[in-house]
Scaffold this motif. Structure first.
Motif, PDB file in Angstrom:
ATOM      1  N   LEU B  93      81.204-118.534 -18.425  1.00 51.71           N
ATOM      2  CA  LEU B  93      81.118-119.977 -18.202  1.00 51.71           C
ATOM      3  C   LEU B  93      80.428-120.631 -19.384  1.00 51.71           C
ATOM      4  N   TYR B  94      80.983-121.706 -19.854  1.00 50.31           N
ATOM      5  CA  TYR B  94      80.465-122.523 -20.955  1.00 50.31           C
ATOM      6  C   TYR B  94      80.619-121.847 -22.310  1.00 50.31           C
ATOM      7  N   THR B  95      81.060-120.599 -22.317  1.00 56.98           N
ATOM      8  CA  THR B  95      81.148-119.877 -23.587  1.00 56.98           C
ATOM      9  C   THR B  95      82.566-119.501 -23.947  1.00 56.98           C
ATOM     10  N   GLY B  96      83.335-119.155 -22.941  1.00 53.02           N
ATOM     11  CA  GLY B  96      84.690-118.687 -23.205  1.00 53.02           C
ATOM     12  C   GLY B  96      84.739-117.180 -23.197  1.00 53.02           C
ATOM     13  N   VAL B  97      85.706-116.628 -23.814  1.00 60.63           N
ATOM     14  CA  VAL B  97      85.838-115.168 -23.818  1.00 60.63           C
ATOM     15  C   VAL B  97      84.711-114.559 -24.635  1.00 60.63           C
ATOM     16  N   VAL B  98      84.145-113.535 -24.086  1.00 59.40           N
ATOM     17  CA  VAL B  98      83.035-112.876 -24.768  1.00 59.40           C
ATOM     18  C   VAL B  98      83.317-111.377 -24.822  1.00 59.40           C
ATOM     19  N   GLY B  99      82.838-110.785 -25.905  1.00 56.76           N
ATOM     20  CA  GLY B  99      83.008-109.345 -26.037  1.00 56.76           C
ATOM     21  C   GLY B  99      81.698-108.650 -26.364  1.00 56.76           C
ATOM     22  N   ASN B 100      80.644-109.428 -26.583  1.00 57.46           N
ATOM     23  CA  ASN B 100      79.390-108.776 -26.977  1.00 57.46           C
ATOM     24  C   ASN B 100      78.653-108.284 -25.746  1.00 57.46           C
ATOM     25  N   THR B 101      77.766-107.366 -25.981  1.00 57.06           N
ATOM     26  CA  THR B 101      77.076-106.687 -24.883  1.00 57.06           C
ATOM     27  C   THR B 101      75.645-107.177 -24.706  1.00 57.06           C
ATOM     28  N   SER B 102      75.355-108.331 -25.283  1.00 56.98           N
ATOM     29  CA  SER B 102      74.000-108.882 -25.140  1.00 56.98           C
ATOM     30  C   SER B 102      73.783-109.349 -23.706  1.00 56.98           C
ATOM     31  N   PRO B 103      72.515-109.645 -23.379  1.00 58.51           N
ATOM     32  CA  PRO B 103      72.250-110.118 -22.002  1.00 58.51           C
ATOM     33  C   PRO B 103      73.028-111.376 -21.652  1.00 58.51           C
ATOM     34  N   SER B 163      88.674-100.840 -26.049  1.00 61.39           N
ATOM     35  CA  SER B 163      89.317-100.602 -27.329  1.00 61.39           C
ATOM     36  C   SER B 163      89.065-101.790 -28.247  1.00 61.39           C
ATOM     37  N   ALA B 164      88.940-101.496 -29.519  1.00 56.80           N
ATOM     38  CA  ALA B 164      88.742-102.564 -30.495  1.00 56.80           C
ATOM     39  C   ALA B 164      89.948-103.493 -30.536  1.00 56.80           C
ATOM     40  N   GLN B 165      91.125-102.967 -30.195  1.00 60.84           N
ATOM     41  CA  GLN B 165      92.313-103.818 -30.203  1.00 60.84           C
ATOM     42  C   GLN B 165      92.305-104.796 -29.034  1.00 60.84           C
ATOM     43  N   LYS B 166      91.497-104.494 -28.015  1.00 64.29           N
ATOM     44  CA  LYS B 166      91.399-105.381 -26.850  1.00 64.29           C
ATOM     45  C   LYS B 166      89.920-105.586 -26.545  1.00 64.29           C
ATOM     46  N   PRO B 167      89.271-106.442 -27.299  1.00 62.32           N
ATOM     47  CA  PRO B 167      87.806-106.529 -27.186  1.00 62.32           C
ATOM     48  C   PRO B 167      87.306-107.236 -25.945  1.00 62.32           C
ATOM     49  N   PHE B 168      88.147-107.969 -25.245  1.00 66.48           N
ATOM     50  CA  PHE B 168      87.653-108.804 -24.153  1.00 66.48           C
ATOM     51  C   PHE B 168      88.066-108.289 -22.785  1.00 66.48           C
ATOM     52  N   MET B 169      88.389-107.021 -22.707  1.00 68.68           N
ATOM     53  CA  MET B 169      88.764-106.446 -21.418  1.00 68.68           C
ATOM     54  C   MET B 169      88.630-104.931 -21.496  1.00 68.68           C
ATOM     55  N   PHE B 170      88.643-104.321 -20.319  1.00 75.60           N
ATOM     56  CA  PHE B 170      88.709-102.867 -20.222  1.00 75.60           C
ATOM     57  C   PHE B 170      90.066-102.489 -19.654  1.00 75.60           C
ATOM     58  N   ASP B 171      90.542-101.345 -20.077  1.00 73.53           N
ATOM     59  CA  ASP B 171      91.680-100.720 -19.396  1.00 73.53           C
ATOM     60  C   ASP B 171      91.136 -99.692 -18.427  1.00 73.53           C
ATOM     61  N   TRP B 172      91.798 -99.577 -17.306  1.00 66.71           N
ATOM     62  CA  TRP B 172      91.333 -98.591 -16.348  1.00 66.71           C
ATOM     63  C   TRP B 172      92.531 -97.878 -15.736  1.00 66.71           C
ATOM     64  N   SER B 173      92.288 -96.679 -15.297  1.00 64.25           N
ATOM     65  CA  SER B 173      93.348 -95.900 -14.645  1.00 64.25           C
ATOM     66  C   SER B 173      92.704 -94.996 -13.605  1.00 64.25           C
ATOM     67  N   GLY B 174      93.424 -94.741 -12.558  1.00 64.17           N
ATOM     68  CA  GLY B 174      92.894 -93.910 -11.489  1.00 64.17           C
ATOM     69  C   GLY B 174      94.000 -93.457 -10.567  1.00 64.17           C
TER      70      GLY B 174
END
Lengths: 401, 216
Positions: B93-103, B163-174
């Protein structure tokens, strides 16, 4: 060409792990494919249907199941001839020439036997263990011999161990499942598989060697395996049917979209194939377990070949890249296959020593051919032999008198 | 106040006539009926999987004998549903897509929290644990998607990949192993008198083309 509701396929026995529920369509299903391509005369239909267990059908139609000949039969016959020529008793046959399951008789016998067992148990409770006339076996001896009380001197013996069916409920369940199989119409896929493979495997090894060279080890061929991969047609529905949802709401879908899936003919066609896969020609035990009482066959008819066998796997895949159709794949192991092609001006080559694995070896419609030992080497020996060309009007609930 | 919403409002979306089909998880007690989640609350995947494959296998052993093949039918193998998907974009919220791991980074996004919820569901797997971490009672997970209701458990592993190619999401499988499967299908009704397939039993109206599943 008649139309069959999807619910007809839902009556097949599918085991305890699958429960199929049907509700009315909320929109009319539309088949957008070219139906002429499935014409059996001019097109290329890919058809799947069930073949009921022959031993069960034979038992109910009054016939027996012929016992197939084995490699030991000629030896037994020769020994019997020698014995008879020497005025001695013949050795006998390996098994009876034909067997009849006698499903109804077995169930009735079991019912009466159960009543007899209960009666004996209640009589046993009134017996005395010690005070019996001299020379007669005590009740302790009687119990030790059979687990329940019986009088061996009157040869009153239970036949409960000899029945094939536990009771009439089980017999009725078997008949219901058999009728469902017989009444399930042939299923023609709306869209043929994109890829259809047949793998024929030889059982030949030429790798072991001795000091004189390699050794050839050869046997009859492995079972043919089929694999198919395809997609359904698109999910298309037409006008709403007026059927409401469970909460009274009446949302309707139409056109080509994922939301039309449940009402679409393409999805229902795939689910019908799934029902056939889950059944696989099997008669289930009605106790809710996965026990099989009889095993029939599934037949795949394509390109004027008929492949009799059973499915091994069936998978379907939801993919975001293809939202309006479902991809599926299946594998199938063939017990035997036949060539039902009509006479052609183009004749195939004929081998001087044809292989029993060659479907053209049978050479004619198998409904006219008895269960042939010539093809035994490529056929299943337990419970999967089919009554090919079974009369479609046969009803197990109607006695043939 | 602006807010960010997922694709689905609730697990009831599939009945609202909006064409939405969420993947819904519920947790059932060992009686297979009582939900262990709070009333009217179910776990809905934030984003549907990219692919979801339902696998069915028959257990048939085949032995080669002198007279031919002997087949032993052992029923069905356990069905499985294999997933492959993404968490959804990390939109703060207020920032947009984020990929950093800061607080003040991706941990403060709805998609990331839903991923953690999925991970918790995977760990939970319908089990009731005692104070020592041992399983005291085993319940069930119930997955619902469209017509299928699958009761079972997560099996094997849940793999999360960034993945660096997809910095704003995780892929998951199960993989979800199915104990029982309920298919809620639909069918047209058969009119005994006309012999035509109709939806209401009245008859086919002129201009309508109805095809069910053809037989020969």
């Amino acid at each position: 060409m008649s139309k069959t509701p999807a619910q007809v396929y839902g009556s097949l026995g599918t085991g305890p792990t699958l429960i199929s529920r049907y509700e009315p369509n909320r929109a009319l299903p539309i088949d957008g494919t070219n139906q002429s391509l499935r014409n059996p005369v001019t097109g290329s239909p890919f058809t799947v249907y069930l073949v009921p267990p022959s031993t069960l059908v034979n038992a109910l139609s009054g016939g027996g199941t012929s016992r197939p000949r084995s490699v030991f039969d000629p030896l037994l016959e020769e020994a019997n001839q020698i014995a008879v020529a020497g005025n001695q008793n013949p050795i006998g046959t390996r098994v009876p020439a034909s067997t009849n399951v006698g499903i109804i008789d077995s169930a009735l016998k079991s019912n009466s036997n159960w009543s007899a067992v209960k009666s004996r148990q209640s009589n046993f409770k009134t017996k005395k263990f010690v005070s019996t006339p001299t020379g007669q076996p005590t009740n302790q001896n009687l119990v030790a011999q059979n687990g329940t009380s019986f009088n061996d001197r009157t040869a009153y013996n239970s036949n409960a161990n000899q029945v094939a069916i536990a009771d009439m409920q089980q017999a009725l369940s078997v008949l219901s499942q058999l009728r469902a199989i017989l009444n399930t119409p042939r299923l023609t896929l709306f869209v043929n598989p994109e890829e259809f493979s047949r793998v024929f495997t030889k059982k030949v090894s030429y790798s072991e060697r001795n000091r004189n060279g390699y050794l050839l080890q050869s046997s009859f061929d492995e079972q043919v395996t089929l694999s198919g991969r395809g997609r359904t047609g698109n999910f298309i529905t037409g006008v709403p049917t007026g059927v409401s949802g469970p909460n009274g709401q009446n949302p309707t879908t139409s056109g080509v979209q994922y939301a039309s899936k449940l009402d679409s003919a393409a999805w229902q066609n795939l689910m019908n194939l799934y029902q056939i896969f889950k059944n696989n020609g099997v008669i289930y035990n009605p106790d809710g377990s996965e026990a099989h009482l009889w095993t029939g066959l599934v037949a795949i008819e394509y390109d004027q070949f008929v492949y009799y066998g059973q499915f091994d796997s069936f998978n379907y895949n939801y993919d975001e890249s293809s939202p309006n159709a479902i991809a599926f794949d299946f594998s199938f192991t063939v017990s035997f296959m036949t060539d039902v092609a009509e006479n052609s001006p183009v004749l195939p080559m004929q081998s001087p020593t044809p292989s029993p694995s060659d479907p053209r070896y049978i050479g004619q419609n198998p409904s006219n051919v008895p269960f042939s030992t010539n093809t035994r080497s490529n056929q299943v020996t337990t419970g999967a032999a089919s009554q090919i060309g079974q009369d479609a009007t046969f009803d197990p609930f109607v006695t043939n008198e | 106040m602006p807010n960010l919403r997922g694709a689905f409002e609730s697990w009831r979306d599939k009945d609202l006539g909006l064409g939405k089909r969420p993947v819904i998880f519920d947790v059932l007690a060992p009686d297979r009926t009582t939900s262990l989640l709070p009333d009217n609350l179910k776990f809905v995947l934030y984003v549907n999987p990219r692919t979801m494959q339902v696998n069915h296998t028959k257990l048939i052993d085949r032995a080669r004998t002198r007279g031919g093949f002997v087949e032993f039918n052992w029923g069905d193998a356990a069905d499985t549903v294999t997933f492959e998907g993404a968490t959804g974009g990390f939109m703060r919220l207020y920032t947009g897509v984020v990929g950093n791991t800061s607080p003040q980074g991706r941990r403060q996004t709805l998609a990331y929290q839903k991923y953690l919820d999925l991970l918790a569901l995977f760990h939970w797997n319908g089990a009731v644990f005692d104070q020592n971490g041992q399983i005291a009672a085993q319940g069930y997970l119930q997955m619902t998607f469209d017509e299928g209701v699958y009761t079972g458990w997560f099996q094997d592993s849940l793999t999360i990949t960034e993945s660096a190619q997809k910095p704003f999401m995780f892929d998951w499988s199960g993989t979800f192993v199915v104990e029982t499967e309920v298919m809620n299908l639909r069918t047209v009704n058969f009119n005994q008198q006309t012999g035509l397939v109709t939806p209401t039993g009245v008859g086919v109206q002129p201009g309508q083309t109805i095809v069910g599943n053809e037989n020969e």
